[in-house]
Write a protein that holds these residues in place. Sequence first.
Motif, PDB file in Angstrom:
ATOM      1  N   LEU A  90       0.833  -1.206   0.000  1.00 10.46           N
ATOM      2  CA  LEU A  90       0.000   0.000   0.000  1.00 10.46           C
ATOM      3  C   LEU A  90       0.865   1.252   0.000  1.00 10.46           C
ATOM      4  N   LYS A  91       1.961   1.214   0.749  1.00  6.03           N
ATOM      5  CA  LYS A  91       2.875   2.358   0.785  1.00  6.03           C
ATOM      6  C   LYS A  91       3.492   2.597  -0.593  1.00  6.03           C
ATOM      7  N   ILE A  92       3.957   1.545  -1.243  1.00 12.29           N
ATOM      8  CA  ILE A  92       4.544   1.683  -2.578  1.00 12.29           C
ATOM      9  C   ILE A  92       3.500   2.200  -3.566  1.00 12.29           C
ATOM     10  N   ALA A  93       2.271   1.702  -3.442  1.00  2.65           N
ATOM     11  CA  ALA A  93       1.190   2.174  -4.315  1.00  2.65           C
ATOM     12  C   ALA A  93       0.936   3.668  -4.090  1.00  2.65           C
ATOM     13  N   SER A  94       0.958   4.106  -2.823  1.00  2.00           N
ATOM     14  CA  SER A  94       0.739   5.528  -2.540  1.00  2.00           C
ATOM     15  C   SER A  94       1.862   6.386  -3.120  1.00  2.00           C
ATOM     16  N   VAL A  95       3.084   5.890  -3.020  1.00  4.55           N
ATOM     17  CA  VAL A  95       4.234   6.626  -3.568  1.00  4.55           C
ATOM     18  C   VAL A  95       4.089   6.787  -5.081  1.00  4.55           C
ATOM     19  N   LEU A  96       3.706   5.708  -5.763  1.00  2.53           N
ATOM     20  CA  LEU A  96       3.519   5.762  -7.213  1.00  2.53           C
ATOM     21  C   LEU A  96       2.412   6.747  -7.579  1.00  2.53           C
ATOM     22  N   VAL A  97       1.313   6.707  -6.828  1.00  7.10           N
ATOM     23  CA  VAL A  97       0.189   7.606  -7.112  1.00  7.10           C
ATOM     24  C   VAL A  97       0.599   9.059  -6.917  1.00  7.10           C
ATOM     25  N   PHE A  98       1.351   9.358  -5.860  1.00  5.70           N
ATOM     26  CA  PHE A  98       1.768  10.735  -5.606  1.00  5.70           C
ATOM     27  C   PHE A  98       2.757  11.233  -6.669  1.00  5.70           C
ATOM     28  N   ILE A  99       3.637  10.352  -7.132  1.00  6.31           N
ATOM     29  CA  ILE A  99       4.567  10.762  -8.193  1.00  6.31           C
ATOM     30  C   ILE A  99       3.805  11.002  -9.496  1.00  6.31           C
ATOM     31  N   ALA A 100       2.828  10.145  -9.788  1.00  8.03           N
ATOM     32  CA  ALA A 100       1.990  10.360 -10.972  1.00  8.03           C
ATOM     33  C   ALA A 100       1.236  11.675 -10.865  1.00  8.03           C
ATOM     34  N   MET A 101       0.745  11.989  -9.669  1.00  7.93           N
ATOM     35  CA  MET A 101       0.074  13.271  -9.439  1.00  7.93           C
ATOM     36  C   MET A 101       1.019  14.438  -9.720  1.00  7.93           C
ATOM     37  N   SER A 102       2.248  14.344  -9.220  1.00  7.64           N
ATOM     38  CA  SER A 102       3.236  15.400  -9.456  1.00  7.64           C
ATOM     39  C   SER A 102       3.530  15.559 -10.940  1.00  7.64           C
ATOM     40  N   ALA A 103       3.576  14.437 -11.654  1.00  8.90           N
ATOM     41  CA  ALA A 103       3.823  14.491 -13.096  1.00  8.90           C
ATOM     42  C   ALA A 103       2.689  15.216 -13.817  1.00  8.90           C
ATOM     43  N   LEU A 104       1.452  14.994 -13.387  1.00  6.07           N
ATOM     44  CA  LEU A 104       0.313  15.683 -13.998  1.00  6.07           C
ATOM     45  C   LEU A 104       0.376  17.182 -13.727  1.00  6.07           C
ATOM     46  N   ILE A 105       0.754  17.554 -12.512  1.00 12.05           N
ATOM     47  CA  ILE A 105       0.914  18.971 -12.180  1.00 12.05           C
ATOM     48  C   ILE A 105       2.032  19.579 -13.022  1.00 12.05           C
ATOM     49  N   LYS A 106       3.125  18.851 -13.160  1.00 13.13           N
ATOM     50  CA  LYS A 106       4.263  19.337 -13.944  1.00 13.13           C
ATOM     51  C   LYS A 106       3.875  19.556 -15.407  1.00 13.13           C
ATOM     52  N   ALA A 107       3.028  18.670 -15.921  1.00 13.53           N
ATOM     53  CA  ALA A 107       2.610  18.766 -17.322  1.00 13.53           C
ATOM     54  C   ALA A 107       1.810  20.037 -17.595  1.00 13.53           C
ATOM     55  N   THR A 108       1.212  20.622 -16.546  1.00 12.44           N
ATOM     56  CA  THR A 108       0.418  21.847 -16.730  1.00 12.44           C
ATOM     57  C   THR A 108       1.148  23.093 -16.240  1.00 12.44           C
ATOM     58  N   ALA A 109       2.332  22.918 -15.641  1.00 15.80           N
ATOM     59  CA  ALA A 109       3.000  24.013 -14.929  1.00 15.80           C
ATOM     60  C   ALA A 109       3.414  25.166 -15.834  1.00 15.80           C
ATOM     61  N   ALA A 110       3.618  24.906 -17.127  1.00 21.58           N
ATOM     62  CA  ALA A 110       4.040  25.981 -18.032  1.00 21.58           C
ATOM     63  C   ALA A 110       2.942  27.018 -18.235  1.00 21.58           C
ATOM     64  N   HIS A 111       1.690  26.635 -17.994  1.00 21.07           N
ATOM     65  CA  HIS A 111       0.564  27.540 -18.258  1.00 21.07           C
ATOM     66  C   HIS A 111      -0.276  27.829 -17.020  1.00 21.07           C
ATOM     67  N   VAL A 112      -0.392  26.851 -16.127  1.00 19.02           N
ATOM     68  CA  VAL A 112      -1.269  26.982 -14.956  1.00 19.02           C
ATOM     69  C   VAL A 112      -0.441  27.390 -13.738  1.00 19.02           C
ATOM     70  N   PRO A 113      -0.787  28.498 -13.060  1.00 23.55           N
ATOM     71  CA  PRO A 113      -0.046  28.935 -11.864  1.00 23.55           C
ATOM     72  C   PRO A 113      -0.119  27.900 -10.742  1.00 23.55           C
ATOM     73  N   ALA A 114       0.882  27.933  -9.873  1.00 20.97           N
ATOM     74  CA  ALA A 114       0.959  26.948  -8.793  1.00 20.97           C
ATOM     75  C   ALA A 114      -0.242  27.032  -7.858  1.00 20.97           C
ATOM     76  N   GLY A 115      -0.705  28.254  -7.555  1.00 15.05           N
ATOM     77  CA  GLY A 115      -1.848  28.413  -6.658  1.00 15.05           C
ATOM     78  C   GLY A 115      -3.103  27.772  -7.214  1.00 15.05           C
ATOM     79  N   GLU A 116      -3.296  27.889  -8.508  1.00 17.01           N
ATOM     80  CA  GLU A 116      -4.447  27.270  -9.159  1.00 17.01           C
ATOM     81  C   GLU A 116      -4.327  25.749  -9.127  1.00 17.01           C
TER      82      GLU A 116
ATOM     83  N   ALA B  74       7.886   3.244   6.373  1.00 13.58           N
ATOM     84  CA  ALA B  74       8.471   4.534   5.992  1.00 13.58           C
ATOM     85  C   ALA B  74       9.627   4.458   4.995  1.00 13.58           C
ATOM     86  N   PRO B  75      10.568   3.501   5.116  1.00 15.95           N
ATOM     87  CA  PRO B  75      11.686   3.493   4.154  1.00 15.95           C
ATOM     88  C   PRO B  75      11.253   3.362   2.702  1.00 15.95           C
ATOM     89  N   PHE B  76      10.086   2.818   2.444  1.00 11.94           N
ATOM     90  CA  PHE B  76       9.648   2.621   1.067  1.00 11.94           C
ATOM     91  C   PHE B  76       9.211   3.932   0.407  1.00 11.94           C
TER      92      PHE B  76
END
Length: 305
Positions: free
Chosen positions: A9-35, A243-245
């Motif tokens: 479950l921990k590894i799955a959460s880590v993967l999901v959070f990194i995927a979330m960050s990647a989606l945010i990064k994909a929009t970062a050139a146009h969408v402000p961080a606050g939005e 935690a180490p995972f």
Amino acid sequence: MSPLRGILLKIASVLVFIAMSALIKATAAHVPAGEAVFFRSFFAIPVILVWLAWRHELGSGLRVAQPMGHVWRGVVGTAAMGFGFAGLGLLPLPEVTAIGYAAPLLTVVFAAMFLGEEVRLFRLSAVALGMVGVLIVLSPRLGTFGAATEREMLGAVVVLVGAACAALAQVFVRKLVATERTSAIVFWFSVTASALSLVTLPFGWVLPSAYEAMLLVSAGLLGGLGQILLTSSYRHADASIVAPFEYVSMIFALAIGFVFFDEVPTLVMLGGAALVILAGVLIIWRERQLGIERARQRKAMTPQG
């Protein structure tokens, strides 16, 4: 308790959070961080509510004993999220991930400063080792090894400030867990972050395209799912085991950064990240040893009948 399930479950959460960050990064050139913070927080709320309803905790799970504690945790946590999202638009995903590893190291320091927790030489030495690793990761972006652009320098500073805010947020969480349910901490943080992100409206929110909106809503849904997976992982195994995972996130960040953003890690970044990960694992190991020692002391003091 099921350690294997907790680890998965921990590894799955880590993967999901990194995927979330990647989606945010994909929009970062146009969408402000606050939005981006608004989308990430607001669309996590229905996921959390459905989870609580499924667990029959919708009523009891949202009650709070310290409202202001949730507010302060929300302020600092929202700042951490905002700085982190801003950094994703300025630096490669693996570097943002590596610098973010400074948060648990700084949590040790802040816990000693603000909570009066005792920190001995071993953990202080591990924190120092980890911060050396963070400085190694930061060094190319601060012009230590050649010229760095203003954009890279800003990214390095922004992500490091975000890590410091995340560490401070963890200090607030440590105080809250004494009186609050985990579900309440998770839910009210999403609500607080959604509200606080609206403060950035005058600073240039944009109308996202349909594609960007889909990515941002998906990031919010993944954020809610990741929080549920993370919370569930600690139900099945001790924190010292799970935690180490967290550091598996570097593998995911390297893979996603290379495949989707053409980001090739440098040896300097990898070397610095390795030091930070080593320091984090040493601190977790030491926490586990101290926990075992405290448990033995409590058992020894328990009257035998």
